[in-house]
Design a protein around this motif. Structure first.
Motif, short mmCIF file in Angstrom:
data_model
loop_
_atom_site.label_atom_id
_atom_site.label_comp_id
_atom_site.label_asym_id
_atom_site.label_seq_id
_atom_site.Cartn_x
_atom_site.Cartn_y
_atom_site.Cartn_z
N ILE A 54 0.85 -1.19 0.00
CA ILE A 54 0.00 0.00 0.00
C ILE A 54 0.89 1.24 0.00
O ILE A 54 2.07 1.16 0.33
N LYS A 55 0.30 2.37 -0.35
CA LYS A 55 1.13 3.58 -0.51
C LYS A 55 1.71 4.04 0.83
O LYS A 55 1.06 3.89 1.88
N PRO A 56 2.91 4.64 0.79
CA PRO A 56 3.49 5.16 2.03
C PRO A 56 2.64 6.34 2.51
O PRO A 56 2.37 7.26 1.75
N PHE A 57 2.19 6.27 3.75
CA PHE A 57 1.28 7.29 4.28
C PHE A 57 1.86 7.93 5.55
O PHE A 57 1.89 9.14 5.69
N PHE A 58 2.35 7.09 6.46
CA PHE A 58 2.85 7.61 7.75
C PHE A 58 4.26 8.19 7.56
O PHE A 58 5.09 7.59 6.90
N ARG A 59 4.47 9.35 8.19
CA ARG A 59 5.80 9.98 8.10
C ARG A 59 6.28 10.34 9.51
O ARG A 59 5.48 10.47 10.44
N HIS A 60 7.57 10.51 9.59
CA HIS A 60 8.21 10.85 10.87
C HIS A 60 7.49 12.02 11.57
O HIS A 60 7.21 11.98 12.77
N GLU A 61 7.17 13.05 10.79
CA GLU A 61 6.59 14.26 11.39
C GLU A 61 5.16 14.06 11.90
O GLU A 61 4.60 14.93 12.56
N HIS A 62 4.57 12.86 11.65
CA HIS A 62 3.24 12.57 12.19
C HIS A 62 3.31 12.11 13.65
O HIS A 62 2.26 11.86 14.26
N PHE A 63 4.50 11.95 14.19
CA PHE A 63 4.62 11.38 15.54
C PHE A 63 5.26 12.37 16.49
O PHE A 63 6.26 13.00 16.18
#
Ligand SMILES: Nc1ncnc2c1ncn2[C@@H]1O[C@H](COP(=O)(O)OS(=O)(=O)O)[C@@H](OP(=O)(O)O)[C@H]1O
Length: 256
Positions: free
Chosen positions: A186-195
């Motif tokens: 599946i497409k990359p969705f979560f990123r470092h800056e989301h945490f």
């Protein structure tokens, strides 16, 4: 409602609820947010696949549907053949955490559910007469990852599994989620800056918009103090189990 095409098998107390909570935000994923326990509980399994489907969330065609029940990595004689009969191509995810810490977390969970009058930790993990580790106790059995995963490997090829480090998931959830996205295609969705690290909780929380999602107070609980002697005895036991696991998986984890 559609049947799941991905199962999170466990391990109980390794971060499985956090994983489900986060994955449910992915636009291509729908998660069953309750543990369904279809494959381990006979009374559920006997209801058949239509019953199971009705426990699933509403989902759009082509999306990934995930169910997690950590009991699937506990009852490993009964569950894998049932899952194989259900869907031989289902993707299987396992999160593992230092088995000693997992065992103490499991006991902490029991304390929270049953109250402070339950037996002391020692009696759940050591036979007080023989002084041997109680390998039939669910607290220990669940942490014997080599045995549990070996049972699963008898039924499914290794390439159908994604085995993750619970420690890495706690430290860098965005990295572990990227591994899951790749595994699921599946497409990359979560990123470092989301945490965002929450120092009160001692864990990262997910911040996608202006709302922050931290796990509730029953995740990330303080653990009771355990006698050093008991911890050492368990560590000696798990050292051997861990070596067998590392050999089986051809990789190591950062456990002592
Ligand atoms: N972000 C975040 N917030 C809070 N807690 C986190 C998080 N990431 C991982 N963890 C760890 O998850 C542990 C609980 O694991 P599970 O969700 O698998 O437990 S359960 O089997 O569903 O009961 C929980 O165990 P305890 O610390 O013993 O409560 C945590 O160590």
């Amino acid at each position: 409602r559609r049947l799941p095409n991905v199962l999170i098998l466990g391990a109980m107390k390794a971060g499985t609820s956090t994983m489900m909570r986060y994955l449910n935000f992915h636009p291509d994923v729908h998660c069953a947010l309750m543990e369904v326990n279809y494959f381990d509980k006979d009374e559920n399994y006997e209801q058949g696949p239509e019953w199971y489907r009705n426990q699933m969330p509403w989902s759009k065609p082509g999306k990934i549907v995930i169910e997690k029940s950590p009991a699937y990595l506990q009852w490993t004689k009964k569950v894998p053949p049932r899952v194989l009969a259900f869907n031989s191509t289902v993707k299987l995810i396992i999160i593992l955490k230092d088995p000693l810490k997992r065992t103490v977390s499991h006991y902490t969970h029991r304390l929270a559910v049953n109250g402070p009058n339950i037996q002391k930790f020692y009696h759940y993990v050591v036979n007080s007469e023989t002084k041997k580790i109680l390998t039939d106790s669910l607290l220990i059995k669940t942490s014997m990852y080599y045995e549990r995963i070996h049972d699963w490997f008898k039924w499914f090829p290794q390439k159908q599994f994604l085995i993750l480090s619970g420690e890495q998931f706690e430290r860098q959830p965005w990295q572990t989620l990227r591994e899951v996205e790749t595994f699921l295609g599946i497409k990359p969705f979560f990123r470092h800056e989301h945490f965002q690290y929450n120092s009160t909780k001692g864990f990262f929380c997910l911040k996608l918009t202006n709302k922050t999602h931290c796990m509730s107070s029953n995740k990330g609980r303080a653990h009771p103090a355990i006698a050093l002697e008991t911890l050492e005895k368990l560590q000696n036991f798990f050292n051997i189990e861990n070596q067998k696991l590392y050999f089986l998986l051809n990789r190591t984890f950062d456990w002592p």
